[in-house]
Design a protein around this motif. Structure first.
Motif, PDB file in Angstrom:
ATOM      1  N   THR A  47       0.548  -1.119   0.344  1.00  0.00           N
ATOM      2  CA  THR A  47      -0.042   0.208  -0.107  1.00  0.00           C
ATOM      3  C   THR A  47       0.761   1.799  -0.303  1.00  0.00           C
ATOM      4  OG1 THR A  47      -0.275   0.124   2.526  1.00  0.00           O
ATOM      5  CG2 THR A  47      -1.877  -1.337   1.090  1.00  0.00           C
ATOM      6  N   LEU A  70       6.241   4.445   4.504  1.00  0.00           N
ATOM      7  CA  LEU A  70       6.881   3.938   5.751  1.00  0.00           C
ATOM      8  C   LEU A  70       7.801   3.032   5.744  1.00  0.00           C
ATOM      9  CD1 LEU A  70       3.990   4.850   8.132  1.00  0.00           C
ATOM     10  CD2 LEU A  70       6.717   6.030   8.006  1.00  0.00           C
ATOM     11  N   SER A  96      12.564   3.440  -1.388  1.00  0.00           N
ATOM     12  CA  SER A  96      10.972   3.320  -1.722  1.00  0.00           C
ATOM     13  C   SER A  96      11.838   4.103  -2.967  1.00  0.00           C
ATOM     14  CB  SER A  96      10.250   4.358  -0.700  1.00  0.00           C
ATOM     15  OG  SER A  96       9.313   4.159  -2.358  1.00  0.00           O
ATOM     16  N   ASP A  97      11.223   3.557  -4.151  1.00  0.00           N
ATOM     17  CA  ASP A  97      10.811   3.939  -5.232  1.00  0.00           C
ATOM     18  C   ASP A  97       9.798   5.249  -5.699  1.00  0.00           C
ATOM     19  OD1 ASP A  97      12.820   2.152  -7.909  1.00  0.00           O
ATOM     20  OD2 ASP A  97      12.333   1.168  -6.771  1.00  0.00           O
TER      21      ASP A  97
HETATM   22  C1  FAD Z   1      11.474  -9.438  -1.943  1.00  0.00           C
HETATM   23  C2  FAD Z   1      10.813  -7.179  -2.110  1.00  0.00           C
HETATM   24  C3  FAD Z   1      11.482  -6.309  -3.061  1.00  0.00           C
HETATM   25  C4  FAD Z   1      11.178  -5.251  -2.663  1.00  0.00           C
HETATM   26  N1  FAD Z   1      12.013  -4.246  -3.458  1.00  0.00           N
HETATM   27  C5  FAD Z   1      11.089  -3.105  -3.510  1.00  0.00           C
HETATM   28  C6  FAD Z   1      11.696  -1.873  -5.001  1.00  0.00           C
HETATM   29  O1  FAD Z   1      12.214  -2.060  -5.866  1.00  0.00           O
HETATM   30  N2  FAD Z   1      11.540  -0.744  -4.437  1.00  0.00           N
HETATM   31  C7  FAD Z   1      10.262  -0.522  -3.191  1.00  0.00           C
HETATM   32  O2  FAD Z   1      10.122   0.882  -3.880  1.00  0.00           O
HETATM   33  N3  FAD Z   1       9.983  -1.438  -2.629  1.00  0.00           N
HETATM   34  C8  FAD Z   1      10.534  -2.119  -2.757  1.00  0.00           C
HETATM   35  N4  FAD Z   1       9.928  -3.206  -1.775  1.00  0.00           N
HETATM   36  C9  FAD Z   1       9.004  -2.894  -0.948  1.00  0.00           C
HETATM   37  C10 FAD Z   1       7.339  -2.859  -0.917  1.00  0.00           C
HETATM   38  O3  FAD Z   1       7.236  -1.844  -2.151  1.00  0.00           O
HETATM   39  C11 FAD Z   1       7.284  -2.112   0.402  1.00  0.00           C
HETATM   40  O4  FAD Z   1       7.226  -3.221   1.278  1.00  0.00           O
HETATM   41  C12 FAD Z   1       5.661  -1.912   0.250  1.00  0.00           C
HETATM   42  O5  FAD Z   1       5.136  -1.176  -0.257  1.00  0.00           O
HETATM   43  C13 FAD Z   1       5.419  -1.765   2.277  1.00  0.00           C
HETATM   44  O6  FAD Z   1       4.059  -1.508   1.746  1.00  0.00           O
HETATM   45  P1  FAD Z   1       3.165  -2.169   2.663  1.00  0.00           P
HETATM   46  O7  FAD Z   1       1.639  -2.060   2.403  1.00  0.00           O
HETATM   47  O8  FAD Z   1       2.966  -4.610   2.152  1.00  0.00           O
HETATM   48  O9  FAD Z   1       4.217  -2.065   4.403  1.00  0.00           O
HETATM   49  P2  FAD Z   1       3.786  -2.710   5.774  1.00  0.00           P
HETATM   50  O10 FAD Z   1       4.112  -3.981   5.541  1.00  0.00           O
HETATM   51  O11 FAD Z   1       1.800  -3.381   5.928  1.00  0.00           O
HETATM   52  O12 FAD Z   1       3.610  -1.719   6.191  1.00  0.00           O
HETATM   53  C14 FAD Z   1       5.899  -1.022   6.293  1.00  0.00           C
HETATM   54  C15 FAD Z   1       5.435  -0.619   7.380  1.00  0.00           C
HETATM   55  O13 FAD Z   1       4.325   1.254   7.156  1.00  0.00           O
HETATM   56  C16 FAD Z   1       3.475   1.269   8.660  1.00  0.00           C
HETATM   57  N5  FAD Z   1       2.223   1.280   7.388  1.00  0.00           N
HETATM   58  C17 FAD Z   1       1.269   0.920   6.580  1.00  0.00           C
HETATM   59  N6  FAD Z   1       0.667   1.342   6.086  1.00  0.00           N
HETATM   60  C18 FAD Z   1       0.275   2.326   7.134  1.00  0.00           C
HETATM   61  C19 FAD Z   1      -0.254   3.739   7.574  1.00  0.00           C
HETATM   62  N7  FAD Z   1      -1.589   3.668   6.693  1.00  0.00           N
HETATM   63  N8  FAD Z   1      -0.378   4.588   8.724  1.00  0.00           N
HETATM   64  C20 FAD Z   1       0.571   4.729   9.004  1.00  0.00           C
HETATM   65  N9  FAD Z   1       1.563   3.524   9.412  1.00  0.00           N
HETATM   66  C21 FAD Z   1       1.854   1.899   8.310  1.00  0.00           C
HETATM   67  C22 FAD Z   1       3.741   0.102   8.860  1.00  0.00           C
HETATM   68  O14 FAD Z   1       2.804  -0.371  10.661  1.00  0.00           O
HETATM   69  C23 FAD Z   1       4.965  -0.541   9.024  1.00  0.00           C
HETATM   70  O15 FAD Z   1       5.846  -0.283   9.843  1.00  0.00           O
HETATM   71  C24 FAD Z   1      10.067  -4.734  -1.624  1.00  0.00           C
HETATM   72  C25 FAD Z   1       9.694  -5.654  -1.022  1.00  0.00           C
HETATM   73  C26 FAD Z   1      10.105  -6.774  -0.594  1.00  0.00           C
HETATM   74  C27 FAD Z   1       9.360  -8.221   0.497  1.00  0.00           C
END
Ligand code: FAD
Ligand code: SF4
Length: 330
Positions: free
Chosen positions: A108, A114, A163-164
């Motif tokens: 998301t 974050l 983050s990109d």
């Molecule tokens: C193998 C792999 C490769 C990746 N490659 C890339 C890449 O090339 N480029 C890139 O940019 N990203 C990359 N990612 C990262 C990926 O984009 C992030 O894991 C993702 O964006 C996090 O989003 P999420 O909703 O899953 O966050 P979560 O894992 O659910 O949360 C991450 C953090 O944000 C907090 N949080 C979430 N939502 C909210 C909210 N609404 N308010 C307050 N706090 C909040 C959570 O408490 C936590 O601390 C990669 C991840 C993996 C596992």
């Protein structure tokens, strides 16, 4: 993984109340970063508040012609949105350059902002790390740092923000909205991430107990002529070692407006304001682009293994701005 509670929030006030009720509570977005860190023990929340059912999953055009993006919009939906692609193409390209299709379907916008650093020492509990354990030291400075920061870092931490999406948001002056038990608030992206200083564990200016509710992109006609370019160690499914979001308005060979932000060079998405200043109202030539990059990178402080990033970023600036200039004059 230690035991934790789980609760699904159905409205924003409910989510904020839950978050404020327990100092160990954490928001669960897609879980693609948080759950990984829970498995290794880096994160140890007592309660997860699942926000995926909140009504924050819309992308809307604002009255002034900008965009409002809800915090639970997935990365996939963000990149596919026709208005994002038309008005801020670099944002769609940046999101698509990150992770994999499956991850983008889960991840998301709030979580992407974050997500934690990918510094290997941070994720390894057997090693010291000032960001994870304040005052314990930074082994990256004398150790593995070839992917680490060249701008704005200190001897206390040289990790980069991964983050990109954040890089494109920095170029377009995004504003982050949040809500706490005390009410709503806003933070421009430029103020959202804190400087490293001697406190790398303090990463953002978000008040405690804050739920990110969305991002607003102000109107920016120049953003319609924008691109994102990412360099990584393998062709896909890897974090950047250097990236750039650029938008350019060129008329009669003169730069009318330019936006530039760098990724993977600092603890935050890095808005290249020195370079923008150097370019505005000047000639749109490769020489001017290189000089502007040099102006920005004059502040670079490199370590033995990450000096290559200065050349890499300079080349990215010249290549991407040259492409945008050619497009503008076609
Ligand atoms: C193998 C792999 C490769 C990746 N490659 C890339 C890449 O090339 N480029 C890139 O940019 N990203 C990359 N990612 C990262 C990926 O984009 C992030 O894991 C993702 O964006 C996090 O989003 P999420 O909703 O899953 O966050 P979560 O894992 O659910 O949360 C991450 C953090 O944000 C907090 N949080 C979430 N939502 C909210 C909210 N609404 N308010 C307050 N706090 C909040 C959570 O408490 C936590 O601390 C990669 C991840 C993996 C596992
Ligand atoms: S660079 Fe930052 S995250 Fe990495 S070990 Fe040093 S303090 Fe920790």
């Amino acid at each position: 993984m230690r035991e934790f509670g789980y609760q699904r929030a159905l409205d924003v006030p409910g989510a904020v109340a839950l978050l404020g009720s327990d100092p160990d509570a954490r928001v669960l977005g897609g879980g693609t970063n948080l759950v990984d860190l829970m498995k290794t023990g880096v994160e140890r929340p007592g309660l997860l508040i699942d926000v995926r059912e909140l009504p924050l999953d819309r992308i809307e055009v604002t009255d002034d012609g900008g965009l409002r993006i809800g915090a639970t919009v997935t990365n996939s939906d963000l990149a596919a949105d026709p208005e994002v692609r038309r008005r801020y193409p670099a944002l769609a390209e940046a999101v698509l350059a990150g992770a994999s299709g499956q991850l983008r379907n889960m991840a998301t916008v709030g979580g992407n902002l974050l997500q934690r650093t990918r510094c290997g020492y941070f994720a390894d509990l057997s090693k010291p790390c000032n960001k994870r354990d304040p005052g314990s030291g930074c082994p990256a400075v004398g150790g593995e740092h070839h992917n680490h920061a060249i701008l704005g870092a200190t001897e206390h931490c040289v990790a980069v923000h991964p983050s990109d999406m954040g890089v494109a948001l920095a170029a377009f002056d995004a504003v982050i909205s949040y809500e706490t038990a005390a009410g709503t608030g806003e933070l421009p992206l430029a103020d959202f991430y804190l400087s490293v200083g001697s406190t790398p564990h303090l990463e953002t200016a978000l008040p405690s107990g804050a739920l990110i509710t969305g991002i607003t992109l102000p109107p920016a006609p120049v953003a319609a002529h924008s691109r994102y370019r990412k360099v990584r160690e393998r062709a896909s499914y890897a974090f950047a070692i250097g990236s750039i979001a650029a938008a350019l308005d060129v008329q009669d060979g003169v730069v009318r407006e330019v936006r530039l932000a760098f990724g993977a060079v600092a603890s935050r998405p890095w808005r290249a304001r020195e370079a923008e200043r150097a370019l505005t109202s000047g000639p749109a030539t490769a020489e001017a682009f290189a000089a502007a990059a040099d102006a920005e990178l004059a502040a670079a402080q490199t370590l033995p293994d990450n000096g290559y990033k200065v050349t890499l970023m300079r080349n990215l600036v010249v290549a991407l701005l040259t492409e945008l200039t050619e497009e503008a004059t076609r």
